[in-house]
Design a protein around this motif. Structure first.
Motif, PDB file in Angstrom:
ATOM      1  N   TRP A  59       1.460 -17.681   5.414  1.00  0.00           N
ATOM      2  CA  TRP A  59       1.929 -16.891   4.236  1.00  0.00           C
ATOM      3  C   TRP A  59       2.885 -15.776   4.679  1.00  0.00           C
ATOM      4  N   GLY A  60       3.270 -15.681   5.969  1.00  0.00           N
ATOM      5  CA  GLY A  60       4.314 -14.727   6.382  1.00  0.00           C
ATOM      6  C   GLY A  60       4.113 -13.279   6.264  1.00  0.00           C
ATOM      7  N   HIS A  61       2.554 -12.924   6.467  1.00  0.00           N
ATOM      8  CA  HIS A  61       2.102 -11.599   6.021  1.00  0.00           C
ATOM      9  C   HIS A  61       0.886 -11.284   7.203  1.00  0.00           C
ATOM     10  N   MET A  62       1.091 -10.190   7.866  1.00  0.00           N
ATOM     11  CA  MET A  62      -0.062  -9.952   8.696  1.00  0.00           C
ATOM     12  C   MET A  62      -1.339  -9.178   8.209  1.00  0.00           C
ATOM     13  N   ALA A  63      -1.139  -8.587   6.886  1.00  0.00           N
ATOM     14  CA  ALA A  63      -2.268  -8.120   6.339  1.00  0.00           C
ATOM     15  C   ALA A  63      -2.326  -8.433   4.920  1.00  0.00           C
ATOM     16  N   PRO A  64      -2.894  -9.928   4.715  1.00  0.00           N
ATOM     17  CA  PRO A  64      -2.982 -10.353   3.221  1.00  0.00           C
ATOM     18  C   PRO A  64      -3.893  -9.827   2.462  1.00  0.00           C
ATOM     19  N   THR A  65      -4.986  -9.445   3.042  1.00  0.00           N
ATOM     20  CA  THR A  65      -6.035  -8.650   2.374  1.00  0.00           C
ATOM     21  C   THR A  65      -5.754  -7.221   1.770  1.00  0.00           C
ATOM     22  N   ALA A  66      -4.964  -6.582   2.612  1.00  0.00           N
ATOM     23  CA  ALA A  66      -4.782  -5.211   2.308  1.00  0.00           C
ATOM     24  C   ALA A  66      -3.826  -5.039   0.935  1.00  0.00           C
ATOM     25  N   PRO A  67      -3.770  -4.039   0.080  1.00  0.00           N
ATOM     26  CA  PRO A  67      -4.758  -2.999   0.321  1.00  0.00           C
ATOM     27  C   PRO A  67      -6.376  -3.285  -0.409  1.00  0.00           C
ATOM     28  N   ASP A  68      -6.607  -4.254  -0.963  1.00  0.00           N
ATOM     29  CA  ASP A  68      -7.897  -4.628  -1.832  1.00  0.00           C
ATOM     30  C   ASP A  68      -9.072  -4.279  -0.760  1.00  0.00           C
ATOM     31  N   THR A  69      -9.193  -5.008   0.119  1.00  0.00           N
ATOM     32  CA  THR A  69     -10.205  -4.736   1.156  1.00  0.00           C
ATOM     33  C   THR A  69     -10.225  -4.120   2.444  1.00  0.00           C
ATOM     34  N   LEU A  70      -8.885  -3.697   2.678  1.00  0.00           N
ATOM     35  CA  LEU A  70      -8.311  -3.189   4.035  1.00  0.00           C
ATOM     36  C   LEU A  70      -7.518  -2.124   3.488  1.00  0.00           C
ATOM     37  N   GLY A  71      -7.646  -1.015   4.070  1.00  0.00           N
ATOM     38  CA  GLY A  71      -6.952   0.374   3.851  1.00  0.00           C
ATOM     39  C   GLY A  71      -5.356   0.052   4.366  1.00  0.00           C
ATOM     40  N   CYS A  72      -4.380   0.516   3.809  1.00  0.00           N
ATOM     41  CA  CYS A  72      -3.005   0.494   4.315  1.00  0.00           C
ATOM     42  C   CYS A  72      -2.241   1.796   3.650  1.00  0.00           C
ATOM     43  N   TYR A  73      -1.213   2.151   4.359  1.00  0.00           N
ATOM     44  CA  TYR A  73      -0.372   3.059   3.632  1.00  0.00           C
ATOM     45  C   TYR A  73       0.133   2.546   2.194  1.00  0.00           C
ATOM     46  N   PRO A  74       0.440   3.297   1.339  1.00  0.00           N
ATOM     47  CA  PRO A  74       1.208   2.937   0.212  1.00  0.00           C
ATOM     48  C   PRO A  74       2.670   2.936   0.303  1.00  0.00           C
ATOM     49  N   TYR A  75       3.158   1.704   0.148  1.00  0.00           N
ATOM     50  CA  TYR A  75       4.681   1.447   0.433  1.00  0.00           C
ATOM     51  C   TYR A  75       5.068   1.034  -1.194  1.00  0.00           C
ATOM     52  N   THR A  76       6.284   1.620  -1.459  1.00  0.00           N
ATOM     53  CA  THR A  76       6.774   1.524  -2.581  1.00  0.00           C
ATOM     54  C   THR A  76       8.106   0.418  -2.597  1.00  0.00           C
ATOM     55  N   GLU A  77       8.858   0.466  -1.454  1.00  0.00           N
ATOM     56  CA  GLU A  77      10.081  -0.461  -1.579  1.00  0.00           C
ATOM     57  C   GLU A  77      10.021  -1.528  -0.477  1.00  0.00           C
ATOM     58  N   GLU A  78       9.320  -1.303   0.517  1.00  0.00           N
ATOM     59  CA  GLU A  78       9.070  -2.522   1.590  1.00  0.00           C
ATOM     60  C   GLU A  78       7.812  -2.672   2.380  1.00  0.00           C
TER      61      GLU A  78
END
Length: 213
Positions: free
Chosen positions: A122-141
């Motif tokens: 998938w090319g993504h380290m945290a595919p379940t964020a932010p739905d079920t895993l908290g992450c910082y809100p990023y708007t551009e990247e």
């Protein structure tokens, strides 16, 4: 402040006093261990799900002030989670395990190695964020999007050890599931020459015949 609020505060302090003391003692023990490691080899330490760091991803490095002994060594580096590094021409990608565990909680995948395989595909380290895993809100990247494929992908705090190679778009990737040290008393050593793994166990098993003597 109402009487009830005072009672709740007193109760909270009483309930957390022993926990706080145990946490401080644990950090001191960790510092004692790290000073031995950092005094001999380069050491990177990254936060996990139960460490005194930010809970949302990417987790920020543990503050060096927590390690008054080991923190004096320039060979100790506190890093983020996830974390990428270059060692002897090999590109490593390392996570503390929350992303892999959350994928398994929200899917029918069989285990950590399969979840790690999907992260690469998938090319993504945290595919379940932010739905079920908290992450910082990023708007551009999104910092969890892979900009390049690693040579080695490591996930810590897993139920058991596992390793396998996968090929993705002509690139070979070594996947390594590292078990929790608290339950396995073992670590995983990776050869940078041929990317083979070896489990090093610190457990001690007693010979039943010797015990009966």
């Amino acid at each position: 402040m109402s009487t009830r609020d005072k009672q709740d505060q007193a109760k909270a302090k009483y309930l957390t006093a022993n926990t706080a003391a145990a946490s401080i003692a644990a950090v001191r023990q960790l510092d004692d261990l790290l000073v031995q490691l950092a005094g001999n080899v380069y050491t990177d330490i990254m936060p996990g799900p139960n460490d005194p760091a930010t809970l949302v991803l990417p987790q920020q490095p543990l503050h060096r002030v927590m390690f008054p002994q080991a923190g004096l060594f320039p060979t100790l580096q506190t890093v983020t989670n996830p974390y990428s590094m270059q060692v002897a021409g090999r590109h490593f990608m390392v996570v503390s395990g929350q992303t892999i565990s959350d994928i398994l909680r929200n899917s029918t995948l069989s285990g950590p190695l399969e979840a790690m395989t999907k992260c690469m595909e998938w090319g993504h380290m945290a595919p379940t964020a932010p739905d079920t895993l908290g992450c910082y809100p990023y708007t551009e990247e999104d910092p969890h999007v892979l900009s390049r494929l690693p040579d080695v992908f490591i996930a810590g705090n897993q139920p058991s050890y596992g390793a396998k190679r996968m090929n993705l778009r002509g690139h070979s990737i070594l996947l390594v599931s590292v078990p929790k040290f608290s339950s396995s008393t073992s670590l995983v050593r990776i050869s940078l020459k041929n990317l083979t793994c070896q489990v090093v166990s610190f457990g001690a098993e007693m010979d039943p015949e010797w015990i009966d003597r």
